[in-house]
Design an enzyme around this catalytic site. Structure first.
Site, PDB file in Angstrom:
ATOM      1  N   PHE A  83      17.058 -31.336  -4.731  1.00 39.14           N
ATOM      2  CA  PHE A  83      15.918 -32.258  -4.585  1.00 39.14           C
ATOM      3  C   PHE A  83      15.015 -31.902  -3.404  1.00 39.14           C
ATOM      4  O   PHE A  83      14.330 -32.771  -2.864  1.00 39.14           O
ATOM      5  CB  PHE A  83      16.408 -33.712  -4.470  1.00 39.14           C
ATOM      6  CG  PHE A  83      17.317 -34.122  -5.592  1.00 39.14           C
ATOM      7  CD1 PHE A  83      16.832 -34.215  -6.892  1.00 39.14           C
ATOM      8  CD2 PHE A  83      18.658 -34.373  -5.365  1.00 39.14           C
ATOM      9  CE1 PHE A  83      17.672 -34.560  -7.946  1.00 39.14           C
ATOM     10  CE2 PHE A  83      19.509 -34.714  -6.412  1.00 39.14           C
ATOM     11  CZ  PHE A  83      19.020 -34.815  -7.701  1.00 39.14           C
ATOM     12  N   ARG A 121       0.229 -30.346   1.082  1.00 41.41           N
ATOM     13  CA  ARG A 121       0.303 -30.869  -0.289  1.00 41.41           C
ATOM     14  C   ARG A 121      -0.083 -32.346  -0.323  1.00 41.41           C
ATOM     15  O   ARG A 121      -0.718 -32.801  -1.269  1.00 41.41           O
ATOM     16  CB  ARG A 121       1.691 -30.638  -0.896  1.00 41.41           C
ATOM     17  CG  ARG A 121       1.780 -31.032  -2.358  1.00 41.41           C
ATOM     18  CD  ARG A 121       3.101 -30.602  -3.000  1.00 41.41           C
ATOM     19  NE  ARG A 121       3.123 -29.199  -3.377  1.00 41.41           N
ATOM     20  CZ  ARG A 121       2.692 -28.717  -4.550  1.00 41.41           C
ATOM     21  NH1 ARG A 121       2.224 -29.532  -5.480  1.00 41.41           N
ATOM     22  NH2 ARG A 121       2.739 -27.428  -4.809  1.00 41.41           N
ATOM     23  N   PHE A 153       7.134 -33.190  -2.445  1.00 43.98           N
ATOM     24  CA  PHE A 153       6.733 -32.342  -1.331  1.00 43.98           C
ATOM     25  C   PHE A 153       5.456 -32.843  -0.637  1.00 43.98           C
ATOM     26  O   PHE A 153       4.502 -32.097  -0.460  1.00 43.98           O
ATOM     27  CB  PHE A 153       6.538 -30.917  -1.857  1.00 43.98           C
ATOM     28  CG  PHE A 153       6.707 -29.821  -0.848  1.00 43.98           C
ATOM     29  CD1 PHE A 153       7.955 -29.435  -0.401  1.00 43.98           C
ATOM     30  CD2 PHE A 153       5.607 -29.142  -0.350  1.00 43.98           C
ATOM     31  CE1 PHE A 153       8.110 -28.397   0.518  1.00 43.98           C
ATOM     32  CE2 PHE A 153       5.742 -28.103   0.569  1.00 43.98           C
ATOM     33  CZ  PHE A 153       7.006 -27.725   1.005  1.00 43.98           C
ATOM     34  N   THR A 185       1.929 -23.920  -2.469  1.00 50.96           N
ATOM     35  CA  THR A 185       0.628 -23.859  -1.804  1.00 50.96           C
ATOM     36  C   THR A 185       0.580 -22.691  -0.816  1.00 50.96           C
ATOM     37  O   THR A 185      -0.489 -22.301  -0.371  1.00 50.96           O
ATOM     38  CB  THR A 185       0.329 -25.170  -1.071  1.00 50.96           C
ATOM     39  OG1 THR A 185       1.380 -25.408  -0.133  1.00 50.96           O
ATOM     40  CG2 THR A 185       0.257 -26.322  -2.052  1.00 50.96           C
ATOM     41  N   GLU A 223       9.117 -31.966 -10.430  1.00 56.42           N
ATOM     42  CA  GLU A 223       8.708 -32.991  -9.474  1.00 56.42           C
ATOM     43  C   GLU A 223       7.769 -34.070 -10.031  1.00 56.42           C
ATOM     44  O   GLU A 223       7.888 -35.244  -9.655  1.00 56.42           O
ATOM     45  CB  GLU A 223       8.021 -32.332  -8.277  1.00 56.42           C
ATOM     46  CG  GLU A 223       8.916 -31.445  -7.456  1.00 56.42           C
ATOM     47  CD  GLU A 223       8.117 -30.558  -6.526  1.00 56.42           C
ATOM     48  OE1 GLU A 223       7.507 -29.585  -7.023  1.00 56.42           O
ATOM     49  OE2 GLU A 223       8.078 -30.853  -5.321  1.00 56.42           O
TER      50      GLU A 223
END
Ligand code: MTE
Ligand code: HPA
Ligand code: MOS
Length: 767
Positions: free
Chosen positions: A229, A311, A345, A443, A721
């Protein structure tokens, strides 16, 4: 006819259920396996004045105790930033920081020895919260911002205006398998690490660094994780490094595994955020200006805070086109364990703010929030560029909204709930629809790459190695499907090996939901290479069966190879492979994939950071008991865009798991510390993750049909996610129920998670 593969179960389904599936601590080794135990700092911020290990070392059954001076390589845990000590030197900066390592015959002995360690601290003032850190200006790095249009002018000229703040909480990962590693020393100080890591390459790098070795002297293998996770993207590295130091020092294999309490105390969580916002909008609720300042509690070091905050900034718009917008992001350094990756995230933290803003706008205008959401959605041909300059292509928002409003009977239930709330005094119902748009790609652009090594054995069976790790999400099962389809083989002919840095090097973490996208493409690439080598021989063998055959497209399907034009003349895959080996054709190949055309200019705040977007939408209905603050989730309807799903059952499992994990973050999970920074709830009796009773009474999740994703492996879409953020529908439905207490005329106080306390307080402020 197409080979029907879709219903092949998760490759470990049976062994998960029978208990045969092996995790790190199940690895059976020689009887000289030692237990590794860490000695943790009990203080959040202190100088280490002196210590004495002599009495502890005399404990019978203790083999060695290490301090930082015994580290043969670099005393660092973060391979990039080098801002995290492997073992504390002269100070500690969070509770749980590791100071010493003990190798003993078993855990009890090691714990007994740790109690005999004498250490003097000089306590310093600890900074624990974002507010504490703000008060003394303790930024981890300078504030960043992304701007589009002219938000300050647009706010001034907007017809209406709101402002406020929102806090969102931390979240404990609660993977079932706590952090663990087994390290086995080999010849010439080489080390083999069996890890529970989403990031075997970084685990390998960190172990090599602390041991003072080259990467080619360390192998990291990951069979599976009992959940990650995000909590094992970087934070599985320390335990591997500690176990490796002990194994290197003692020359014996070492197992380390944190107890549940230790794990919760010392590892990082989802970043708590404090955000300030202002928005300008018109009578249709269309937002013309939005300024939002995101503040994250990073903890004691960088870890992944930079990309997480980034993010969050990229997702501050969620699904909405906002012409004039500025988002800033600041990380605050505190004396807590370094906060880290967690499903989404940073995305959830950024999106929560705009969802709350839209909800406020709807109440302000006396309109239905789902319509205000619709009015602000990214459009197809215009109003489709994000604040960071990426065009939102293949937008599914309008489709999802139209289909879900209908299938969930939204308007009818809205009316029923209104009537219910008029009559019911102590039970109030709430309903909300929330959308999600989530950018798929790391990213950090260079991380978007993957490798594979595919081996075909002489008997025609295949072993696939790839760089991704299995944490329960079904990556290996999807890769099996991809390999089966590419080779035209049935599933029983293919196996997946454990992830191993000596098979596929320089892998990216299995994260950013991109495991299948990246590794699937790399596997496909390797298989294409092998098939191209086999094709000339296949023509030769087919023409020997029938000399009219000379060229045309070859089909690999159902364990046979044939020409499209003459499907009745077939060659079995195993015959072809046997002959290929005799004909000296190489039967193994590497494959590689790097995502094309993604970039982001951090200075300008513009670029195309994502390969594509995933979309989803949920409608949830809740019931709130206004006397107790108790909430009950009555119904959730989900419509999610998984592209052309490689495995619909796995994707639906990810939707269910992600959604309910999000519900935990949004409603019950609170990480509590005392004033000294001690975690107060480090076990499941006091830290409330969702149980079966928290699942919606009625639940339906559908995959959006006809949604092929043109740019990805077999036209699928990442799923890991995004569904987490479907839980906003529950959070917003709770607010809707609270708001009905004052007939939707007053704005309730609200934050995340909406625990019973938050709900009760909010209600009592309304009446
Ligand atoms: N599903 C299970 N069962 N266990 C996990 O640990 N991690 C999630 C998601 N789904 C996780 C999970 C997270 S945070 C990510 S980034 C993705 O899986 C990673 O795997 P993928 O890239 O293969 O989707
Ligand atoms: N997601 C997950 N992990 C990451 C990312 C991301 O976007 N960037 C760097 N590590
Ligand atoms: Mo997931 S938070 O990208 O490991």
């Amino acid at each position: 006819m197409k080979t029907e593969l879709k219903h092949f179960p998760h490759e470990s389904a049976v062994s998960h259920v029978t208990g045969e599936a092996k995790y790190v601590s199940d690895i059976q080794l020689h009887d000289n396996l030692l237990w590794g135990q860490a000695y943790f700092s009990p203080i959040a911020h202190a100088l280490i004045k002196k210590y004495d290990l002599s009495e502890a070392l005399q404990t019978e059954g203790v083999v060695d105790i290490l301090d930082f001076r015994r580290i043969p390589g670099i005393n660092q845990l973060n391979a990039f930033t080098h801002d995290e000590f492997c073992l504390a030197e002269d100070k500690v900066t969070f509770i749980g920081q590791v100071i010493f390592l003990i190798a003993a015959k078993d855990r009890e002995t090691a714990i007994e020895a740790s109690k005999k360690i004498k250490i003097d601290f000089e306590e310093q003032e600890a900074i624990l919260t974002i507010e504490d850190a703000m008060a003394v200006g303790n930024k981890l790095s300078p504030t960043r911002s992304i701007t589009t249009g002219n938000p300050d002018v647009a706010i001034e000229t907007a017809k209406f205006h709101i402002q406020g703040s929102l806090t969102t909480g931390a979240q404990e990962h609660w993977y079932l398998e706590t952090q663990s590693a087994v390290c086995v020393p080999g010849e010439n100080r080489n080390m083999t690490v069996y890890a529970s890591s989403q990031n075997p390459t970084e685990t390998q790098n960190v172990v090599a660094e602390v041991l003072g070795l080259q990467s080619n002297q360390v192998i990291c293998e990951v069979k599976r994780m009992g959940g990650g996770f995000g909590g094992k993207e970087t934070q599985a590295n320390p335990i591997a490094a500690w176990a490796a130091l002990l194994a290197d020092a003692t020359g014996q294999p070492v197992l380390m595994q944190l107890s549940r309490d230790e794990d919760q105390k010392i590892t990082g969580k989802r970043h708590p955020f404090l955000s300030y916002y202002e928005a300008g909008f018109d009578e249709n609720g269309i937002i013309s200006a939005y300024n939002v300042d995101l503040h994250a509690n990073a903890g004691s070091s960088f870890d992944l805070s930079i990309p997480i905050l980034e993010r969050a900034m990229f997702h501050a718009d969620n699904s909405y086109f906002i012409e004039n917008m500025r988002v800033t992001g600041t990380m605050w350094k505190t004396n807590q364990p370094s906060n880290t990756a967690f499903r989404g995230f940073g995305g959830p933290q950024g999106m929560a703010v705009i969802e709350n803003v839209i909800d406020r706008i709807a109440r302000f205008l006396g309109k239905d929030a789902s319509e205000i959401r619709f009015n602000n959605f990214y459009q197809i041909h215009s109003r489709n560029v994000t604040h960071y300059g990426q065009t939102v292509k293949n937008n599914k928002l309008q489709r999802l909204w139209n289909e879900l409003i209908k299938s969930s009977d939204y308007y009818k239930r809205r009316k029923e709930i209104e009537l219910f709330n008029q009559k019911s005094h102590f039970l109030k119902k709430g309903l909300a629809l929330t959308p999600l748009k989530f950018g798929i790609s790391f990213t950090t652009a260079f991380l978007n790459q993957a490798g594979a090594l595919v081996l075909v054995y002489k008997d025609g069976s295949v072993m696939v190695n790839h760089g991704g790790t299995e944490m329960g999400q079904g990556l290996h099962t999807k890769i099996l499907h991809i390999a089966a389809r590419e080779f035209g083989l049935t599933m029983d002919r293919i196996t997946i090996s454990p992830t191993n840095t000596s098979k596929v090097p320089n892998t990216s973490p299995t994260a950013a939901s991109s495991g299948t996208d990246l590794n699937g493409m790399a596997v496909k690439d390797a298989i294409r290479t092998i098939k191209n080598r086999l094709k000339p021989l296949a023509y030769k063998m087919l023409s020997a069966k029938d000399d009219s055959i000379n060229d045309g497209p070859l089909i690999f399907r159902d364990n046979f190879i044939y020409l499209k034009s003459s499907p009745e003349i077939k060659l079995s895959f195993s015959d072809l492979i046997r002959q290929a080996h005799i004909a000296q054709i190489s039967l193994s190949a590497t494959g590689y994939y790097g995502t094309p055309d993604i970039f982001f200019d951090r200075e300008k705040g513009k670029g195309k950071p994502f390969h594509y977007y995933a979309f989803g939408m949920a409608v949830s209905e809740v019931e709130v008991d206004i006397l107790t603050g108790n909430t009950r989730l009555i119904q959730t309807d989900i419509l999610h865009d998984a592209g052309k799903s490689i495995h619909p059952e796995i994707d639906k499992g990810q939707i269910m798991g992600g959604f309910i994990q999000g519900v935990g973050w949004c409603t019950t999970e609170v990480v509590r510390y005392d004033k000294k920074g001690n975690l107060l709830n480090c076990s499941p009796d006091t830290y409330k993750i969702p149980g079966i009773g928290d699942f919606p009474v009625r639940y339906k999740a559908d995959l959006l049909k006809n949604a092929n994703n043109p740019n990805a492996i077999h036209q699928s879409k990442a799923i890991g996610e995004p569904p987490f953020m479907l839980a906003f529908s529950v959070w917003m439905a709770i607010k809707d129920a609270i708001s009905s207490v004052a007939n939707h005329t007053k704005e309730p106080d609200f934050s995340l998670p909406a625990t019973k306390e938050v709900v009760l307080k909010s209600i009592s402020n309304l009446i």
